[in-house]
Design a protein around this motif. Sequence first.
Motif, PDB file in Angstrom:
ATOM      1  N   UNK A 118       0.712  -1.337  -0.094  1.00 23.38           N
ATOM      2  CA  UNK A 118      -0.122   0.028   0.051  1.00 23.38           C
ATOM      3  C   UNK A 118       0.721   1.252  -0.003  1.00 23.38           C
ATOM      4  N   UNK A 119       0.005   2.303   0.119  1.00 21.17           N
ATOM      5  CA  UNK A 119       0.803   3.786   0.049  1.00 21.17           C
ATOM      6  C   UNK A 119       0.648   4.307   1.447  1.00 21.17           C
ATOM      7  N   UNK A 120       0.112   3.811   2.490  1.00 16.39           N
ATOM      8  CA  UNK A 120       0.160   4.295   3.847  1.00 16.39           C
ATOM      9  C   UNK A 120      -0.154   3.208   4.734  1.00 16.39           C
TER      10      UNK A 120
ATOM     11  N   UNK B 227       9.249  -4.166  17.369  1.00 18.46           N
ATOM     12  CA  UNK B 227       9.199  -2.834  17.134  1.00 18.46           C
ATOM     13  C   UNK B 227       9.595  -2.622  15.592  1.00 18.46           C
ATOM     14  N   UNK B 228       8.933  -1.781  14.864  1.00 22.92           N
ATOM     15  CA  UNK B 228       9.387  -1.400  13.326  1.00 22.92           C
ATOM     16  C   UNK B 228       8.422  -2.346  12.560  1.00 22.92           C
ATOM     17  N   UNK B 229       7.393  -3.244  12.899  1.00 20.56           N
ATOM     18  CA  UNK B 229       6.901  -4.002  12.036  1.00 20.56           C
ATOM     19  C   UNK B 229       5.660  -3.411  11.413  1.00 20.56           C
ATOM     20  N   UNK B 230       5.516  -3.528  10.148  1.00 18.82           N
ATOM     21  CA  UNK B 230       4.284  -2.906   9.516  1.00 18.82           C
ATOM     22  C   UNK B 230       3.025  -3.957   9.882  1.00 18.82           C
ATOM     23  N   UNK B 231       1.994  -3.302  10.149  1.00 16.18           N
ATOM     24  CA  UNK B 231       0.837  -4.201  10.737  1.00 16.18           C
ATOM     25  C   UNK B 231       0.022  -4.289   9.368  1.00 16.18           C
ATOM     26  N   UNK B 232      -0.596  -2.903   9.059  1.00 15.89           N
ATOM     27  CA  UNK B 232      -1.732  -2.798   8.215  1.00 15.89           C
ATOM     28  C   UNK B 232      -1.297  -1.837   7.148  1.00 15.89           C
ATOM     29  N   UNK B 233      -1.655  -2.206   5.655  1.00 17.74           N
ATOM     30  CA  UNK B 233      -1.378  -1.122   4.665  1.00 17.74           C
ATOM     31  C   UNK B 233      -2.667  -0.812   3.857  1.00 17.74           C
ATOM     32  N   UNK B 234      -2.768   0.365   3.339  1.00 15.62           N
ATOM     33  CA  UNK B 234      -4.112   0.791   2.545  1.00 15.62           C
ATOM     34  C   UNK B 234      -3.513   1.472   1.394  1.00 15.62           C
ATOM     35  N   UNK B 235      -4.306   1.054   0.332  1.00 18.43           N
ATOM     36  CA  UNK B 235      -3.846   1.651  -1.156  1.00 18.43           C
ATOM     37  C   UNK B 235      -5.447   2.098  -1.704  1.00 18.43           C
TER      38      UNK B 235
END
Length: 136
Positions: free
Chosen positions: A31-33, A100-108
Amino acid sequence: MLLSPKKIKYKKVKKGRLKKFNYKAHTLKFGTIGIKSIESGVISAKNIEAARQSINRKIQRNGKLWIRVFPHIPIMSKSLGVRMGKGKGSIHNWSAKITAGMILFEICGVVKEKAKTALNIGATKLPIKTKILSDI
């Protein structure tokens, strides 16, 4: 739609230790965010599902949402009123270890302001500190 693995190799798993930082899953991939964890911790499947539902509700099912974590660690507990001893207990729920530092969710595919508010609402459902990471 509560998350749990279809197949597991071992029924009961030792607790183990949490790592401090994650150097692999720390950048946006799809995703972008997205939501990035600031601290390490354990997130249950119910927490992930609650965050997913609130994010989807806020973005009104537009765009695409990726869940980058999966609860594959079984959490055991004994039922109430059972005395000590006699083994480990049965599976109570499933959880994911978060570093710490892990991406949990992404949206596009959603406007940036709307995506930020959706991810803020989703982050309040999680038991660890998070921040919003943007690619735009």
